[in-house]
Design a protein around this motif. Structure first.
Motif, PDB file in Angstrom:
ATOM      1  N   PHE A  87       0.838  -1.201   0.000  1.00  0.00           N
ATOM      2  CA  PHE A  87       0.000   0.000   0.000  1.00  0.00           C
ATOM      3  C   PHE A  87       0.874   1.252   0.000  1.00  0.00           C
ATOM      4  O   PHE A  87       0.603   2.226  -0.729  1.00  0.00           O
ATOM      5  N   GLN A  88       1.920   1.238   0.804  1.00  0.00           N
ATOM      6  CA  GLN A  88       2.799   2.406   0.907  1.00  0.00           C
ATOM      7  C   GLN A  88       3.476   2.695  -0.434  1.00  0.00           C
ATOM      8  O   GLN A  88       3.584   3.860  -0.847  1.00  0.00           O
ATOM      9  N   GLN A  89       3.921   1.655  -1.123  1.00  0.00           N
ATOM     10  CA  GLN A  89       4.563   1.840  -2.416  1.00  0.00           C
ATOM     11  C   GLN A  89       3.586   2.366  -3.462  1.00  0.00           C
ATOM     12  O   GLN A  89       4.006   2.986  -4.454  1.00  0.00           O
ATOM     13  N   ALA A  90       2.311   2.141  -3.237  1.00  0.00           N
ATOM     14  CA  ALA A  90       1.290   2.669  -4.139  1.00  0.00           C
ATOM     15  C   ALA A  90       0.819   4.048  -3.706  1.00  0.00           C
ATOM     16  O   ALA A  90      -0.132   4.592  -4.271  1.00  0.00           O
ATOM     17  N   GLY A  91       1.484   4.611  -2.679  1.00  0.00           N
ATOM     18  CA  GLY A  91       1.105   5.939  -2.191  1.00  0.00           C
ATOM     19  C   GLY A  91      -0.132   5.933  -1.333  1.00  0.00           C
ATOM     20  O   GLY A  91      -0.814   6.958  -1.218  1.00  0.00           O
ATOM     21  N   MET A  92      -0.415   4.788  -0.701  1.00  0.00           N
ATOM     22  CA  MET A  92      -1.627   4.645   0.108  1.00  0.00           C
ATOM     23  C   MET A  92      -1.250   4.167   1.512  1.00  0.00           C
ATOM     24  O   MET A  92      -0.110   3.760   1.762  1.00  0.00           O
ATOM     25  N   THR A  93      -2.211   4.211   2.410  1.00  0.00           N
ATOM     26  CA  THR A  93      -2.015   3.721   3.776  1.00  0.00           C
ATOM     27  C   THR A  93      -3.017   2.608   4.053  1.00  0.00           C
ATOM     28  O   THR A  93      -4.213   2.772   3.804  1.00  0.00           O
ATOM     29  N   LEU A  94      -2.507   1.483   4.531  1.00  0.00           N
ATOM     30  CA  LEU A  94      -3.383   0.360   4.867  1.00  0.00           C
ATOM     31  C   LEU A  94      -4.134   0.669   6.151  1.00  0.00           C
ATOM     32  O   LEU A  94      -3.522   0.955   7.183  1.00  0.00           O
ATOM     33  N   GLN A  95      -5.450   0.607   6.085  1.00  0.00           N
ATOM     34  CA  GLN A  95      -6.282   0.815   7.259  1.00  0.00           C
ATOM     35  C   GLN A  95      -7.048  -0.482   7.528  1.00  0.00           C
ATOM     36  O   GLN A  95      -7.947  -0.848   6.774  1.00  0.00           O
ATOM     37  N   ALA A  96      -6.647  -1.186   8.594  1.00  0.00           N
ATOM     38  CA  ALA A  96      -7.313  -2.443   8.942  1.00  0.00           C
ATOM     39  C   ALA A  96      -8.460  -2.164   9.905  1.00  0.00           C
ATOM     40  O   ALA A  96      -8.256  -1.585  10.975  1.00  0.00           O
ATOM     41  N   SER A  97      -9.644  -2.571   9.509  1.00  0.00           N
ATOM     42  CA  SER A  97     -10.815  -2.364  10.368  1.00  0.00           C
ATOM     43  C   SER A  97     -10.971  -3.482  11.395  1.00  0.00           C
ATOM     44  O   SER A  97     -11.507  -3.276  12.482  1.00  0.00           O
ATOM     45  N   ILE A  98     -10.528  -4.703  11.038  1.00  0.00           N
ATOM     46  CA  ILE A  98     -10.653  -5.857  11.932  1.00  0.00           C
ATOM     47  C   ILE A  98      -9.315  -6.590  11.953  1.00  0.00           C
ATOM     48  O   ILE A  98      -8.717  -6.834  10.905  1.00  0.00           O
ATOM     49  N   GLU A  99      -8.845  -6.939  13.140  1.00  0.00           N
ATOM     50  CA  GLU A  99      -7.635  -7.740  13.294  1.00  0.00           C
ATOM     51  C   GLU A  99      -7.964  -9.029  14.041  1.00  0.00           C
ATOM     52  O   GLU A  99      -8.839  -9.050  14.911  1.00  0.00           O
ATOM     53  N   THR A 100      -7.255 -10.104  13.678  1.00  0.00           N
ATOM     54  CA  THR A 100      -7.401 -11.371  14.393  1.00  0.00           C
ATOM     55  C   THR A 100      -6.054 -12.084  14.355  1.00  0.00           C
ATOM     56  O   THR A 100      -5.066 -11.530  13.884  1.00  0.00           O
ATOM     57  N   HIS A 101      -5.987 -13.326  14.846  1.00  0.00           N
ATOM     58  CA  HIS A 101      -4.683 -13.978  15.010  1.00  0.00           C
ATOM     59  C   HIS A 101      -4.435 -15.144  14.067  1.00  0.00           C
ATOM     60  O   HIS A 101      -3.295 -15.561  13.900  1.00  0.00           O
ATOM     61  N   LEU A 102      -5.483 -15.704  13.458  1.00  0.00           N
ATOM     62  CA  LEU A 102      -5.320 -16.893  12.633  1.00  0.00           C
ATOM     63  C   LEU A 102      -5.975 -16.702  11.273  1.00  0.00           C
ATOM     64  O   LEU A 102      -7.039 -16.077  11.170  1.00  0.00           O
ATOM     65  N   PHE A 103      -5.360 -17.262  10.236  1.00  0.00           N
ATOM     66  CA  PHE A 103      -5.926 -17.146   8.894  1.00  0.00           C
ATOM     67  C   PHE A 103      -7.315 -17.780   8.773  1.00  0.00           C
ATOM     68  O   PHE A 103      -8.179 -17.233   8.092  1.00  0.00           O
ATOM     69  N   PRO A 104      -7.580 -18.940   9.397  1.00  0.00           N
ATOM     70  CA  PRO A 104      -8.951 -19.475   9.331  1.00  0.00           C
ATOM     71  C   PRO A 104      -9.981 -18.504   9.903  1.00  0.00           C
ATOM     72  O   PRO A 104     -11.099 -18.411   9.391  1.00  0.00           O
ATOM     73  N   SER A 105      -9.604 -17.770  10.951  1.00  0.00           N
ATOM     74  CA  SER A 105     -10.515 -16.769  11.511  1.00  0.00           C
ATOM     75  C   SER A 105     -10.715 -15.621  10.520  1.00  0.00           C
ATOM     76  O   SER A 105     -11.836 -15.116  10.350  1.00  0.00           O
ATOM     77  N   VAL A 106      -9.630 -15.215   9.862  1.00  0.00           N
ATOM     78  CA  VAL A 106      -9.734 -14.174   8.837  1.00  0.00           C
ATOM     79  C   VAL A 106     -10.702 -14.611   7.750  1.00  0.00           C
ATOM     80  O   VAL A 106     -11.589 -13.852   7.328  1.00  0.00           O
ATOM     81  N   ALA A 107     -10.534 -15.852   7.276  1.00  0.00           N
ATOM     82  CA  ALA A 107     -11.386 -16.360   6.202  1.00  0.00           C
ATOM     83  C   ALA A 107     -12.861 -16.382   6.617  1.00  0.00           C
ATOM     84  O   ALA A 107     -13.742 -16.045   5.819  1.00  0.00           O
ATOM     85  N   MET A 108     -13.147 -16.770   7.842  1.00  0.00           N
ATOM     86  CA  MET A 108     -14.535 -16.824   8.296  1.00  0.00           C
ATOM     87  C   MET A 108     -15.137 -15.430   8.417  1.00  0.00           C
ATOM     88  O   MET A 108     -16.327 -15.229   8.155  1.00  0.00           O
ATOM     89  N   LEU A 109     -14.314 -14.449   8.796  1.00  0.00           N
ATOM     90  CA  LEU A 109     -14.807 -13.073   8.856  1.00  0.00           C
ATOM     91  C   LEU A 109     -15.167 -12.575   7.461  1.00  0.00           C
ATOM     92  O   LEU A 109     -16.208 -11.911   7.270  1.00  0.00           O
ATOM     93  N   VAL A 110     -14.331 -12.904   6.486  1.00  0.00           N
ATOM     94  CA  VAL A 110     -14.659 -12.548   5.095  1.00  0.00           C
ATOM     95  C   VAL A 110     -15.910 -13.296   4.660  1.00  0.00           C
ATOM     96  O   VAL A 110     -16.776 -12.735   3.967  1.00  0.00           O
ATOM     97  N   ASN A 111     -16.019 -14.550   5.059  1.00  0.00           N
ATOM     98  CA  ASN A 111     -17.172 -15.373   4.680  1.00  0.00           C
ATOM     99  C   ASN A 111     -18.481 -14.783   5.189  1.00  0.00           C
ATOM    100  O   ASN A 111     -19.548 -14.992   4.599  1.00  0.00           O
ATOM    101  N   GLU A 112     -18.405 -14.019   6.280  1.00  0.00           N
ATOM    102  CA  GLU A 112     -19.590 -13.357   6.827  1.00  0.00           C
ATOM    103  C   GLU A 112     -19.835 -11.998   6.166  1.00  0.00           C
ATOM    104  O   GLU A 112     -20.750 -11.268   6.565  1.00  0.00           O
ATOM    105  N   GLY A 113     -19.004 -11.664   5.183  1.00  0.00           N
ATOM    106  CA  GLY A 113     -19.196 -10.419   4.450  1.00  0.00           C
ATOM    107  C   GLY A 113     -18.691  -9.178   5.152  1.00  0.00           C
ATOM    108  O   GLY A 113     -19.103  -8.059   4.822  1.00  0.00           O
ATOM    109  N   LEU A 114     -17.741  -9.370   6.108  1.00  0.00           N
ATOM    110  CA  LEU A 114     -17.287  -8.242   6.919  1.00  0.00           C
ATOM    111  C   LEU A 114     -16.134  -7.467   6.305  1.00  0.00           C
ATOM    112  O   LEU A 114     -15.742  -6.430   6.837  1.00  0.00           O
ATOM    113  N   GLY A 115     -15.557  -7.951   5.206  1.00  0.00           N
ATOM    114  CA  GLY A 115     -14.456  -7.231   4.598  1.00  0.00           C
ATOM    115  C   GLY A 115     -13.666  -8.097   3.655  1.00  0.00           C
ATOM    116  O   GLY A 115     -14.079  -9.222   3.316  1.00  0.00           O
TER     117      GLY A 115
END
Length: 323
Positions: free
Chosen positions: A211-239
């Motif tokens: 993001f920085q190299q593209a002149g942008m700033t990454l803004q994370a709305s939700i953080e978690t600790h495991l990729f399976p948890s990340v995938a399930m959050l996406v699966n719920e349409g949260l981001g």
């Protein structure tokens, strides 16, 4: 009094007890009768009591010899088990092999590797442990685990690493305006809700750098600790989130999957490593297990690279055609 009799004496004694005759024991053991008589006499001298009484019916055990025979049977049985154990250790299928894996790979990659290994070596004993990469690195270095699979950035000096790079993709909810794209860039994600692992994780740092190299700033709305948890959050349409190919494939196979995976440009990899201790030798069974694990990790690396390259080429072709 310490007994100094050897195993051969005990084997001869056991055979005389079984056959009830010095001559028959000699024949079964391919020895001369004097050799058997000498061995029994030496054993009697060492134990300090008479073992057999000879009469015209044959050889009769003394009461003391009856009890000794029970102990000898147990000793020789244990020796037999010891022989089996040493043979097994030499051949690499005895003892328990303890393998540790990071949470993202433990329920997916490792069972497949273990299944293939056990098909070839069904008598092996395996233990699969799941911990954080840093904890696995520490315990493999100390020799508590035979080997492990971790994220490469959690390595310590006491380890030997074999690194693999898994091309990551973006998980996008089905129906999202970006779900049908052939690839996505940081510019495409402007204004989107992003889900990431914690800010110090290698995937988050690499994504922030893109993001920085593209002149942008990454803004994370939700953080978690495991990729399976990340995938399930996406699966719920949260981001939208960056996930590894192992998690992506496992997610896409689910009946309740409501996400798509889209390659991200520039390429971001999840760097993992097969680790062993630099100061603790790998067991024979561990050495035999490692090629199975290497093959699986190399296969994931090549498949993720191939899929990513094909999709990016398609995206470049579409851009050229549109232009």
């Amino acid at each position: 009094m310490k007994l100094r009799h050897n195993l051969r004496q005990l084997q001869i004694f056991q055979e005389v007890v079984r056959t009830g005759s010095l001559s028959q024991a000699a024949r079964r053991l391919a020895l001369t009768q004097p050799a058997v008589s000498t061995a029994i006499a030496n054993l009697e001298h060492e134990v300090g009591f008479l073992l057999f009484r000879r009469n015209h019916y044959g050889t009769q055990l003394t009461p003391e010899a009856v009890h000794l025979a029970e102990g000898v049977d147990k000793v020789l049985a244990s020796v037999g088990h010891l022989d089996e154990l040493t043979d097994g250790l030499r051949d690499g299928h005895a003892g328990k092999l303890t393998v540790a894996a990071m949470p993202g790979l433990s329920p997916t990659v490792m069972p497949k590797v273990m299944a293939r290994y056990l098909m070839d070596y069904p008598n092996s004993r395996l233990s699969l442990q799941t911990f954080s990469s840093r904890k696995i690195a520490e315990w493999v270095a100390e020799g508590q685990f035979d080997l492990g699979v971790i994220e490469a950035d959690a390595a310590v000096e006491e380890l030997v690493l074999e690194e693999y790079r898994l091309c990551m993709t973006l998980a996008v909810p089905k129906g999202h305006r970006l779900a049908e794209r052939t690839s996505l860039t940081p510019q495409d994600l402007a204004g989107e809700t992003m889900i990431t692992l914690d800010q110090h994780h290698q995937s988050t740092l690499k994504l922030a750098r893109a993001f920085q190299q593209a002149g942008m700033t990454l803004q994370a709305s939700i953080e978690t600790h495991l990729f399976p948890s990340v995938a399930m959050l996406v699966n719920e349409g949260l981001g939208i989130a960056l996930i590894d190919p192992v998690t992506a494939e496992a997610m896409l196979e689910r009946r309740d999957c409501h996400l798509c995976v889209v390659p991200f440009v520039p390429t971001i990899t999840l760097d993992v490593a097969l680790i062993t201790s630099r100061f603790h030798a790998v067991s024979r069974q561990g050495q035999r297990f490692m090629p199975y694990l290497r093959e699986e990790l190399a296969d994931w690396q090549s498949r993720s690279e191939e899929r990513h390259a094909i999709t990016v080429q398609q995206a470049e072709g579409d851009a050229t055609t549109t232009g």
